[in-house]
Design a protein around this motif. Structure first.
Motif, short mmCIF file in Angstrom:
data_model
loop_
_atom_site.label_atom_id
_atom_site.label_comp_id
_atom_site.label_asym_id
_atom_site.label_seq_id
_atom_site.Cartn_x
_atom_site.Cartn_y
_atom_site.Cartn_z
N ILE A 40 58.49 -34.35 26.00
CA ILE A 40 58.29 -32.64 26.67
C ILE A 40 56.97 -32.53 25.34
CG2 ILE A 40 59.08 -30.81 26.35
CD1 ILE A 40 60.48 -32.26 28.22
N LEU A 41 56.98 -32.95 24.28
CA LEU A 41 55.49 -33.02 23.21
C LEU A 41 54.86 -34.19 23.30
CD1 LEU A 41 57.43 -31.50 20.02
CD2 LEU A 41 56.88 -30.64 22.27
N GLY A 42 55.21 -35.29 23.90
CA GLY A 42 54.11 -36.22 24.45
C GLY A 42 53.81 -36.90 23.36
N GLN A 43 54.67 -37.46 22.53
CA GLN A 43 54.65 -37.70 21.51
C GLN A 43 54.61 -39.59 21.32
OE1 GLN A 43 54.97 -36.26 17.50
NE2 GLN A 43 54.49 -34.39 18.12
N GLU A 44 53.96 -40.78 20.20
CA GLU A 44 54.23 -41.54 20.51
C GLU A 44 55.64 -41.60 19.52
OE1 GLU A 44 51.14 -44.24 19.01
OE2 GLU A 44 50.04 -43.45 20.67
N VAL A 45 56.85 -42.20 19.17
CA VAL A 45 57.77 -41.79 18.25
C VAL A 45 58.51 -43.50 18.29
CG1 VAL A 45 60.60 -40.53 18.81
CG2 VAL A 45 58.88 -39.64 19.49
N TYR A 46 58.57 -43.00 16.52
CA TYR A 46 58.73 -44.46 16.18
C TYR A 46 60.25 -44.35 14.92
CZ TYR A 46 54.95 -45.67 17.67
OH TYR A 46 53.68 -46.36 18.26
N LEU A 47 61.11 -45.41 15.35
CA LEU A 47 62.59 -45.18 14.25
C LEU A 47 62.12 -46.55 13.32
CD1 LEU A 47 64.72 -44.64 12.80
CD2 LEU A 47 65.99 -46.34 15.32
N PHE A 48 61.91 -46.01 12.31
CA PHE A 48 61.87 -47.47 10.92
C PHE A 48 63.73 -47.66 10.22
CE2 PHE A 48 61.33 -48.68 6.76
CZ PHE A 48 60.20 -49.95 7.16
N MET B 133 62.58 -29.90 16.86
CA MET B 133 62.02 -28.82 18.72
C MET B 133 61.20 -28.09 18.63
SD MET B 133 64.88 -30.88 19.50
CE MET B 133 65.06 -30.45 21.63
N GLU B 134 60.36 -27.15 17.57
CA GLU B 134 59.04 -26.23 17.71
C GLU B 134 57.77 -26.86 17.13
OE1 GLU B 134 58.36 -22.78 18.11
OE2 GLU B 134 60.14 -23.50 18.29
N TRP B 135 58.11 -28.31 16.14
CA TRP B 135 56.59 -28.56 15.26
C TRP B 135 56.62 -29.50 16.17
CZ3 TRP B 135 53.62 -27.39 11.48
CH2 TRP B 135 52.55 -28.21 11.74
N GLU B 136 55.59 -29.09 17.46
CA GLU B 136 54.51 -29.34 18.32
C GLU B 136 53.22 -30.94 17.77
OE1 GLU B 136 52.75 -26.80 20.25
OE2 GLU B 136 54.79 -25.89 20.96
N GLU B 137 53.38 -30.80 16.29
CA GLU B 137 52.22 -31.81 15.82
C GLU B 137 52.86 -32.83 14.97
OE1 GLU B 137 48.52 -30.10 14.01
OE2 GLU B 137 49.16 -28.20 14.85
N SER B 138 52.39 -34.31 14.51
CA SER B 138 52.40 -34.86 13.56
C SER B 138 53.86 -34.73 13.16
CB SER B 138 51.53 -35.95 13.26
OG SER B 138 50.62 -35.93 14.05
#
Length: 609
Positions: free
Chosen positions: A176-184, A150-155
């Protein structure tokens, strides 16, 4: 100097100045006669200095100035040299708030490592790595993993054993952080896909052989007894040869025509190469009607037929020669068995689908903000180890080829958040590269249950020397309450010893009516800052922080579920949480049941090419 030292200094100087300045007044005013001491005895008392000031005696302020100056220098020197005096057995102690602030832990950005009694979060911003030793059910997920997601804003790449991290943080990281999120999760059709062969370009003559060699060393490590090494090396050659054969058939015009005419398909994947190793089942019609059709099966006959059609390149023949030149059928069968062993898992239907293509590129982790959750459940950990080892070894390999200083596109840092770190097994690339990979904008937060896990021998751990190498390169080491005495003993030794004064008393009884006598002696004794039993009794809410070149810190765990700082982050994505002031355990369960904090994952189908 801390506040206590400053207060002690000022009080001591003022106290001795008050006592001595009254005496100095007699000397400054010329009372050097033989009856000086009788003058002092008759006139001096504890109120004399006060009377001198209020009645404005001659040279009173001069006396105070001289005494104040003298005692400031004298007491200052005593404190300075007394402070530098080394104790006999050590001076281990925990850091105070001022020292913690100097360490840079009270800043707004960084990895969350703990919390002070006043609620202030401790955050570590350095590029150094972190390690957490925490037994099962000790709160590492709620105290370290989820708070940092919830805190780390980079990859970030997360080894998410129970998929709990994904369920709690994936929506926040995306929305909120605007990241591409994947689940493998290769054991489920609900997954994004990762094909390890994506990173090997068969048409690039410059990198092809080195990339293939690096990859087969992961699949077939050249260690163990001589027989294992022998068969693994031949399996490596067979894998490389089959990769070349795939290139001849799937990436050349003549090869593509052959596949189309015979209605054959090839796939550049682990399962695809495993299928290619079995050869093709073909029926070749003879031109003479009287003769029966020729049937081809198996790798040997397939290769011979392809060679007859001039579809096999010179490089492929050279790579496969070590296999086809084996005379003994038993040896040949042994090589094929060694080749198949690490690949058979890729025939599992969900795994076949999950590794057919790649939905994300590990080379983009430093180019854009991405989060990849590796959501392999605990029941599949044992059989998933080879996949995990390849994934993380490949991640480190492709991201340590180019320094960020040479490529402006590499502008983000990637955090590897490795819960149950030892479940991956021994990664030689990590042991070799732990001292330099930080320079490539990679950070590691590894979590293990006990030091004994790290010190286990290969393939499970890194041995004692390897474990020490890893830990020495960790800028911060965090320990939760240990549940084994041996583990507590190791932590106790790392904390160090302190010196304390022990007083021993003895009493001798006199004879008959004679009075007795008593004596006492003081000696400096050694004591661990925290004994093993004290560590094992440490409250579950406490954590120990050890930083390089700093005193250890005893702090609280940064639980997300009772900290308004983190709760406010969850409210940004959870409508249910916005209506709850002080969420309980049932409230946290509720938001998971409502799927308010996780994202949807595509469901793969078996017909994916």
């Amino acid at each position: 100097m801390n506040k206590k030292s400053i207060l002690f200094f000022l009080f001591s100087v003022l106290f001795f100045t008050y006592l001595s300045s009254g005496l100095l007044i007699f000397f400054l005013n010329g009372y050097f006669s033989f009856n000086l001491f009788s003058q002092i005895a008759n006139n001096y008392d504890l109120t004399f200095t006060y009377k001198s000031i209020t009645r404005n005696y001659p040279r009173v302020w001069e006396s105070i100035f001289y005494c104040f100056s003298f005692w400031s220098i004298a007491i200052g020197l005593l404190m300075y040299f007394g402070k530098n005096k080394k104790s006999l057995h050590g001076e281990a102690r925990f850091s105070n708030k001022q020292e913690i602030e100097k360490m840079g832990l009270l800043q707004d950005k960084g990895l969350v490592v703990g919390k002070l009694d006043n609620g202030k979060l401790l955050k570590w911003k350095s590029s150094e790595f972190l390690a957490l030793g925490a037994p099962t059910r000790s709160g590492k997920g709620v105290g370290i993993v989820i708070p940092n997601l919830m805190e780390w804003e980079e990859s970030c790449v997360v080894l998410d054993i129970k998929q709990e991290c994904f369920d709690f943080s994936s929506k926040y990281r995306r929305d909120i952080l605007g990241q591409e999120v994947y689940l493998f999760n290769p054991f489920d059709f609900r997954t994004h896909r990762y094909n390890p062969l994506t990173y090997i370009d068969l048409m690039n003559e410059t990198t092809r052989d080195n990339d293939l060699l690096d990859f087969v060393n992961l699949l077939y490590p050249a260690d163990g007894d001589s027989t294992t090494v022998f068969f693994n090396q031949l399996a490596q050659n067979l894998f490389i040869g089959l990769a070349y054969l795939y290139r001849d058939l799937a990436l050349t015009e003549k090869g593509q025509e052959f596949l189309k005419e015979n209605e054959l398909s090839l796939e550049w994947s682990m399962c695809g190469l495993l299928n290619l190793s079995a050869g093709f089942n073909l029926t070749i019609q003879n031109e003479e009607e009287e003769e029966e059709d020729t049937k081809i099966s198996g790798l040997d006959e397939t290769f011979e037929y392809l060679e007859h059609l001039e579809l096999v390149s010179k490089g492929t023949k050279e790579k496969l020669e070590s296999y086809f030149s084996i005379d003994s059928q038993n040896t040949k069968s042994g090589v094929m068995s060694s080749f198949n062993a690490p690949l058979m898992i890729y025939r599992n239907q969900p795994i076949t689908t999950a590794t057919a293509k790649s939905d994300f590129d590990l080379r983009d982790l430093r180019k854009k903000k991405m989060t990849i959750f590796i959501g392999i459940t605990p029941d599949k950990l044992a059989i998933a180890r080879p996949i995990l080892n390849i994934f993380f070894s490949q991640l480190l390999s492709v991201n340590t080829k180019e320094l960020p200083q040479k490529n402006p596109e590499l502008k983000y840092t990637c955090l590897l958040l490795l819960d149950e770190f030892t479940s991956i097994g021994n990664m030689p690339i990590l042991k070799k590269g732990v001292s330099y990979i930080a320079g490539f904008h990679l950070r590691i937060l590894m979590i293990f249950q006990a030091l004994s896990q790290l010190e286990a021998q290969k393939p499970d751990g890194y041995g004692k020397d390897g474990a020490n190498t890893l830990l020495q390169n960790m800028g911060v080491k965090i320990y939760y309450t240990p549940n084994e005495f041996e583990e507590a003993e190791k932590i106790s030794k790392r904390l160090g010893d302190t010196t304390y004064k022990a007083v021993s008393k003895s009493y001798n009884h006199g004879k008959m009516l004679e009075a007795g006598s008593s004596s006492h002696s003081v000696s400096e004794q050694r004591r661990a800052l925290m004994l093993p039993q004290e560590l094992m009794e440490l409250p579950q809410s406490k954590a120990l922080l050890m930083m390089n070149y700093q005193k250890p810190i005893l702090c609280n765990k940064a639980f997300y579920y009772n900290d308004e700082y983190f709760i406010s982050k969850f409210r940004q994505v959870s409508p249910y949480m916005r209506n709850i002031k002080n969420p309980t355990h049932k409230d946290w369960e509720k938001i998971l049941q409502l799927n308010e904090t996780n994202i949807d994952i595509p469901v793969q189908t078996m017909n994916v090419a």
